[in-house]
Structures are given as structure tokens and as C-alpha cells.
Design a protein around this motif. Structure first.
Motif, PDB file in Angstrom:
ATOM      1  N   THR A 258      68.343  41.571  40.523  1.00  0.00           N
ATOM      2  CA  THR A 258      67.705  41.718  41.832  1.00  0.00           C
ATOM      3  C   THR A 258      66.232  41.365  41.745  1.00  0.00           C
ATOM      4  OG1 THR A 258      69.236  43.509  42.387  1.00  0.00           O
ATOM      5  CG2 THR A 258      67.244  43.314  43.716  1.00  0.00           C
ATOM      6  N   VAL A 261      65.587  37.660  41.533  1.00  0.00           N
ATOM      7  CA  VAL A 261      65.730  36.975  42.826  1.00  0.00           C
ATOM      8  C   VAL A 261      64.445  37.121  43.633  1.00  0.00           C
ATOM      9  CG1 VAL A 261      66.968  36.949  45.019  1.00  0.00           C
ATOM     10  CG2 VAL A 261      68.240  37.210  42.891  1.00  0.00           C
ATOM     11  N   GLN A 337      67.364  37.512  48.760  1.00  0.00           N
ATOM     12  CA  GLN A 337      68.764  37.101  48.649  1.00  0.00           C
ATOM     13  C   GLN A 337      69.145  36.133  49.758  1.00  0.00           C
ATOM     14  OE1 GLN A 337      71.512  40.587  48.020  1.00  0.00           O
ATOM     15  NE2 GLN A 337      72.290  39.003  46.668  1.00  0.00           N
ATOM     16  N   SER A 343      75.769  35.436  50.229  1.00  0.00           N
ATOM     17  CA  SER A 343      76.393  36.327  49.265  1.00  0.00           C
ATOM     18  C   SER A 343      77.356  37.253  49.997  1.00  0.00           C
ATOM     19  CB  SER A 343      75.348  37.150  48.500  1.00  0.00           C
ATOM     20  OG  SER A 343      74.629  37.982  49.380  1.00  0.00           O
ATOM     21  N   VAL A 376      74.109  41.277  42.306  1.00  0.00           N
ATOM     22  CA  VAL A 376      72.774  41.776  42.627  1.00  0.00           C
ATOM     23  C   VAL A 376      72.948  43.187  43.183  1.00  0.00           C
ATOM     24  CG1 VAL A 376      70.768  41.482  44.120  1.00  0.00           C
ATOM     25  CG2 VAL A 376      71.805  39.490  43.011  1.00  0.00           C
TER      26      VAL A 376
END
Length: 468
Positions: A258, A261, A337, A343, A376
Motif C-alpha cells: 500500500t 502505491v 490505487q 482493482s 493492497v
């Protein structure tokens, strides 16, 4: 349909009845871009009386109604279907702060008041309204209540449900239920307001609310702590709770994936620690005593954790700017994200003690079924709520993965269910999980929910196709 449109224009004024495609388009697509519908019109009432008249007219004409606040939801709960038969009713013009009662520690606001405006009104009165979300500049309190919003401060103050004392609600047929009572104790029968909190606009539309206020913190402290595992994070949570007590207002868990990202997609983001770690914890303490040494308390709590290697390293903020920079790393996780690509998102909760087991089992199950999958994971570990999102690095492979969303969901949600968890912790069901929930709720529970829906909305006109 000309007759109902004319009637609605008479109620709210022609400028507040939107029918032209460019005008209605922003109201027809959800925040994530997953759902897009059509509508007969978008109606913008200015007060409860106009809202009631609008709903009475729609009910009489058999026109479905879709309530919409700031349109920041993540499950398509405020998006109309593609039939074009519904009217979207947006509360954005209903944004008055009706009253602030500092002796009773309450604030009464209309549904269209943004969360940021509500927070500012409370602060002006020397009080805190603790609900805090990344979308607080645009989300509206009516929507926050209808989805039982959570956010980062649930650990200390509870979610939206626990912050509400009273509601004013317009029922599907236009009748107004005035439950605006600022009472902590009211043992006079069923607590009707709680049916509308988390009801996602399927039983009526929240017009106004009486909400709890709290002392305004005079000092706060934030730590960014590297931990070797999710198990260590849970143990650290226990240490901080024991050492800081009710001063602990937030405790967030962030995986290395995470953070990477965020570092890759958010300009100016920097890792606060020199060495990477599998997980980091971000926690905040707050106190109404301006002289409280919260940084010293953090150091005291962390010292045995570092000695036990439950914590590997830590950075403590020493200014408001540093506090905001640390929180930005967490709050920008969803935006980062989004920039990375599509996602498969999960908003789940399990008992705090079982978070490590959930992560281990879900990770293993997904890697076995979908080799190379990227996970994530981040969220409010202090209250057991994780955001657990899945994708593939290669765009072609990711498109193929998204096409198998149901299979991915089955792995994740089956693990959640086996741990007595929930497949929707704070985002609601909307359209996204309407069918999925039937796999995990007991038939009797669904039967009771349908009975409540039938009692309040026998014609099925309120936000059709959502929740049930």
C-alpha cells in the motif's frame, strides 16, 4: 411524465429541476465510475417541506426515488438504474446548521451539510464532531448517516450510528417523522432512527439530524511505526490501549504494498523511515489538556515494544505539518490505487484478534487461485476493518482478473464469514453487494429486513435495487 415534471418544478422552482443531459450527467455516475444509470430528472429541494412535497408527488405518481448526497459512495448506492424511470433527489441545497447546544453537546444540521462544514461549525463552537473521512470536503452528513460511515476515529468515538441522537426523516409517501431529539436516554419503544442509519435511503430520506459533540482536543500526537507482521501490530494495539487509554483515537495498519502505491502515485509523498518494513502502523493520541505530553507518552509506550521487537522503528511527528504529512500517506491510499488502475475492492471486518488469521488465509487462498495477484491491504485495524484490494501488475492480466471478480470475492468473503466477520464494514451494500449478501446473511435475517422494507415502503419506490 410531463405532469409529474411540471408538479416537481412547481415545488422546487424550474432551475432546481434538472432534465437536460449535461445537467443530470454528474448525478448518474458513481464516484468509482463502476455504475451509470439514467433518470427522469434530478430534483434539488431546499428544505424539508420541499423534500416532503417532492416525495409525496413522486409517491402519488408511482415514480421511484433515488436519494443522493455528495455522491461519494463506493457501492453504487446513490446511482439510479438504467430504466430512466426514477427521480434522483439530491439534498445539496439543504445545508443549514439549525442549532448548536454546547451545554447539551449537540449540533442539529440538515442532510446536505458537508462533513467538513459540520466539523467547522462544531470547531467554531469549541467542540469536536469526530467523524473523519477522506471525502469530508464533499460527502454530506445525510449520506454519511444513511451508509453508517466509519472512518479513522471509530476506535475512540464510534461510527456514524453511535454519533446520532435524533433524526428528521421524510417517509416514502411524503410524511415527515420528526425525531429530532437530543436525548442520551429515551426508553420509549423501538429506536426508529437506527433503521434509517445504515438504511442507504431504502426506507426514507434523512432530512436533518441531531449529532453528538465532544470536547475539542487541545493537543495531539501521531506516530508512524514499522512492525514486522500483522500479529505484531495487534499486540502493539494492546500496548497502546493499555498505556494511553481513551487518548487513543486512531490506529491504522498499512502494508508495504500500500505504501509503495502511495509513494509511486502521490506527488511529494515520502517514506518517513529509512528502511522498509512489511507493515507500518499509524496511530494518533489526543487530549483536551494542552499541557499533556503525548509525544512523551508515545515514547513510553513504544519503548517496550521496540525492546520486544514488536516494533522495528518509529517516527513521531513534532509539528502539525508533520502530523498532516503522516496522515496524508494513509488518506491517499485509495486515490493512489485509483491512479494505479482498476482493482477488486473489499471492505471487510473481523474481530481484531483475528486480523492476522484473515490476512494469512486470504493471501494464501488468492495466491493459490490467482498466481501473481497483488494485494493492497490497509485500514482501521483498531476496530477490525480492513480494505483489502486485489489486482495484477500486467494490464491484460488485470482485465482478466477483474472479469473473475466473483471468484475473487468468494475466496475473500468465505474467509471473512468463517471468522464471524462482515463483507461490508463501512461502505454499505448498495448495488455492489446486494446479491453477495444473500450468501452470508441467515434467511431469517433477510426475511426480517424485507419485512421492515415492506412496512416502510410497500410500493418499493425508495432507492430500488439497493441493499435488498
Amino acid at each position: 411524465m410531463t405532469e409529474i415534471l411540471s408538479r416537481l418544478a412547481d415545488i422546487v422552482g424550474a432551475p432546481n429541476l434538472l432534465t437536460a443531459q449535461p445537467d443530470v450527467a454528474p448525478y448518474l455516475r458513481d464516484q468509482r465510475g463502476r455504475y451509470e444509470g439514467r433518470a427522469l430528472a434530478v430534483v434539488r429541494p431546499a428544505n424539508t417541506e420541499e423534500l416532503a412535497a417532492v416525495m409525496q408527488a413522486c409517491y402519488a405518481a408511482g415514480v421511484p426515488m433515488v436519494p443522493q448526497g455528495g455522491n461519494t459512495g463506493l457501492c453504487g448506492g446513490a446511482t439510479p438504474d438504467d430504466s430512466g424511470s426514477a427521480v434522483v433527489i439530491t439534498t445539496g441545497r439543504m445545508r443549514k446548521v439549525r442549532a448548536v447546544d454546547t451545554a447539551n453537546d449537540t449540533i442539529t444540521v440538515e442532510a446536505g451539510c458537508t462533513l467538513a462544514e459540520l466539523q467547522a461549525a462544531a470547531e467554531k463552537a469549541g467542540r469536536l464532531f469526530p467523524l473523519s473521512l477522506a471525502s469530508e470536503g464533499s460527502c454530506q452528513i445525510g449520506g454519511n448517516l444513511s451508509t453508517n460511515a466509519g472512518g479513522v476515529h471509530v476506535l475512540r468515538y464510534g461510527n456514524a450510528r453511535e454519533l446520532v441522537l435524533g433524526l428528521e426523516v421524510v417517509l416514502p409517501d411524503g410524511r415527515i417523522w420528526n425525531g429530532l431529539r437530543g436525548l442520551r436516554k429515551d426508553n420509549t419503544g423501538y429506536d426508529l432512527k437506527q433503521l434509517f442509519v445504515g438504511g442507504e435511503g431504502t426506507l426514507g430520506i434523512i432530512a436533518a439530524a441531531v449529532l453528538k459533540l465532544f470536547p475539542l482536543p487541545a493537543t495531539r500526537a501521531v506516530a508512524w511505526v514499522a512492525v514486522p507482521s500483522a500479529e505484531a501490530a495487534v499486540r502493539l494495539l494492546g500496548r497502546v490501549k493499555g498505556g494511553a487509554g481513551e487518548r487513543l483515537v486512531a490506529f491504522e495498519l498499512i502494508s508495504r504494498a500500500t505504501l509503495d502505491v502511495v509513494l509511486n502515485h502521490i506527488a511529494g509523498a515520502q517514506d518517513p523511515l529509512p528502511q522498509p518494513s512489511p507493515w507500518v502502523v499509524l496511530f494518533e493520541l489526543a487530549d483536551s489538556d494542552a499541557q499533556a505530553d503525548l509525544n512523551g507518552l508515545i515514547e513510553k509506550v513504544l519503548e517496550p515494544a521496540l525492546e520486544a521487537e514488536e516494533a522495528l522503528d518509529a517516527a513521531i511527528a513534532h509539528s502539525e505539518a508533520q502530523i498532516e504529512a503522516l496522515w496524508a500517506l494513509r488518506e491517499n491510499a485509495s486515490e493512489a490505487q485509483k491512479r494505479q488502475g482498476v482493482s477488486i475492492k473489499h471492505d471487510v471486518s473481523v474481530p481484531v484478534s483475528r486480523i492476522p488469521e484473515f490476512l494469512a488465509r486470504a493471501d494464501a487462498g488468492l495466491q493459490e487461485a490467482f498466481p501473481g495477484i497483488r494485494i493492497v491491504a490497509f485500514g482501521h485495524v483498531g476496530d477490525g476493518n480492513l480494505h483489502y484490494n486485489c489486482s495484477m501488475a500486467d494490464p491484460v492480466a488485470n482485465k482478466a482478473l477483474v472479469a473473475r471478480t466473483e471468484e475473487v470475492n468468494r475466496v475473500v468473503h468465505d474467509v471473512v464469514a468463517s471468522l464471524d466477520g462482515s463483507i461490508s464494514a463501512e461502505h454499505g451494500l448498495g448495488q455492489l453487494k446486494r446479491e453477495e449478501i444473500t450468501r452470508y446473511k441467515a434467511p431469517l435475517e433477510l426475511e426480517l429486513m424485507r419485512g421492515i422494507k415492506q412496512a416502510f415502503d410497500p410500493r418499493g419506490l425508495m432507492n430500488p435495487g439497493k441493499v435488498l
